[in-house]
Design a protein around this motif. Structure first.
Motif, PDB file in Angstrom:
ATOM      1  N   LEU A 196      14.751  17.198  -8.018  1.00 41.24           N
ATOM      2  CA  LEU A 196      13.317  17.992  -7.790  1.00 41.24           C
ATOM      3  C   LEU A 196      12.225  16.673  -7.676  1.00 41.24           C
ATOM      4  N   LEU A 216       9.587  17.434  -4.674  1.00 40.21           N
ATOM      5  CA  LEU A 216       8.667  18.484  -4.935  1.00 40.21           C
ATOM      6  C   LEU A 216       7.640  18.072  -5.948  1.00 40.21           C
ATOM      7  N   PHE A 226      13.063  24.769   1.023  1.00 42.72           N
ATOM      8  CA  PHE A 226      12.730  25.160  -0.226  1.00 42.72           C
ATOM      9  C   PHE A 226      11.429  24.386  -0.724  1.00 42.72           C
ATOM     10  N   LYS A 227      11.577  23.383  -0.867  1.00 40.33           N
ATOM     11  CA  LYS A 227      10.332  22.648  -1.671  1.00 40.33           C
ATOM     12  C   LYS A 227       9.089  22.690  -1.094  1.00 40.33           C
ATOM     13  N   VAL A 257       8.114  25.224   0.942  1.00 36.21           N
ATOM     14  CA  VAL A 257       7.628  26.552   0.281  1.00 36.21           C
ATOM     15  C   VAL A 257       6.904  26.588  -0.733  1.00 36.21           C
ATOM     16  N   ALA A 258       8.017  26.135  -1.872  1.00 40.20           N
ATOM     17  CA  ALA A 258       7.402  26.028  -3.229  1.00 40.20           C
ATOM     18  C   ALA A 258       6.201  25.265  -3.356  1.00 40.20           C
ATOM     19  N   ALA A 259       6.135  24.044  -3.013  1.00 42.71           N
ATOM     20  CA  ALA A 259       4.811  23.186  -3.046  1.00 42.71           C
ATOM     21  C   ALA A 259       3.641  24.213  -2.343  1.00 42.71           C
ATOM     22  N   THR A 260       3.795  24.538  -1.304  1.00 42.50           N
ATOM     23  CA  THR A 260       2.593  25.593  -0.829  1.00 42.50           C
ATOM     24  C   THR A 260       2.394  26.566  -1.623  1.00 42.50           C
ATOM     25  N   SER A 261       3.189  27.241  -2.085  1.00 44.89           N
ATOM     26  CA  SER A 261       3.016  28.433  -3.027  1.00 44.89           C
ATOM     27  C   SER A 261       2.168  27.824  -4.171  1.00 44.89           C
ATOM     28  N   ILE A 262       2.856  26.667  -4.997  1.00 45.67           N
ATOM     29  CA  ILE A 262       2.087  26.514  -6.030  1.00 45.67           C
ATOM     30  C   ILE A 262       0.765  25.853  -5.980  1.00 45.67           C
ATOM     31  N   TYR A 263       0.539  25.309  -4.681  1.00 46.63           N
ATOM     32  CA  TYR A 263      -0.735  24.564  -4.469  1.00 46.63           C
ATOM     33  C   TYR A 263      -1.607  25.415  -4.306  1.00 46.63           C
ATOM     34  N   SER A 304      -1.711  28.896  -5.369  1.00 44.69           N
ATOM     35  CA  SER A 304      -1.835  29.481  -6.516  1.00 44.69           C
ATOM     36  C   SER A 304      -2.666  28.570  -7.377  1.00 44.69           C
TER      37      SER A 304
END
Length: 189
Positions: free
Chosen positions: A49, A52, A169-170, A172-178, A180
């Protein structure tokens, strides 16, 4: 004879801003170490991880602090602390098959931190995280090709292809977390 004495006000040795910068960098150093130990074992490069967290370091704490977090992370690992994947440490890890990926971590947060603020659009966020991920792969695959596989095709086979689904996946996750994180900052700002 009386001498006048001057009163000297004590100033903190470390400003609160510098302390905050160090604390944020240390937090991402810790996240990188934790991320290194969440592993899907492959040979010669493991899936972790770390990527990420290296993307988020530049996004959340900025280019300078994000890069500092990676300098601390790689420095601590280089001197032998078990910060790298598989609880490894030492210069041999940096010189090993994962060395190119690790060295890219010094650059990626700086790039992300500089580029993300240029636009708040979802497309731009995805582009920046994708470009930063590409930088990680360029460094990693180049290092593998030059020092371990002696072939770009072999380096791409072991150093890129198995990682593409996780990279998506990372991103998408980074974009979503950022996004938020930004919404939370604006709400509490």
């Amino acid at each position: 004879m009386y001498q006048k004495t001057r009163t000297v006000e004590a100033t903190p040795a470390i400003s609160s801003r510098a302390l905050t910068a160090f604390a944020q960098s240390a937090a991402f150093t810790a996240l990188m170490s934790v991320g290194a130990h969440i592993v899907i074992p492959l040979i010669p490069v493991q899936i972790t991880l770390q990527t990420l967290f290296v993307l988020l370091a530049g996004a959340v704490i900025g280019s300078g602090r994000g890069a500092l977090s990676q300098l601390i992370y790689i420095g601590a690992g280089a001197v032998g602390l078990p910060f790298f994947a598989g609880f490894a440490g030492g210069w041999a890890v940096i010189a090993g098959p994962t060395g190119g990926y690790l060295l890219s971590f010094l650059i990626v947060p700086f790039l992300v931190g500089r580029l993300l603020p240029r636009s708040g659009s979802l497309r731009w966020n995805v582009f920046v995280f994708s470009a930063a991920t590409a930088v990680i792969f360029v460094f990693g695959v180049t290092h593998l090709a030059l020092f371990y596989t002696s072939s770009l095709k072999a380096a791409l086979t072991v150093g890129l292809l198995p990682f593409l689904p996780g990279a998506v996946f990372k991103i998408v996750a980074a974009t979503s977390i950022y996004r938020s994180y930004l919404a939370l900052v604006r709400k509490n700002g």
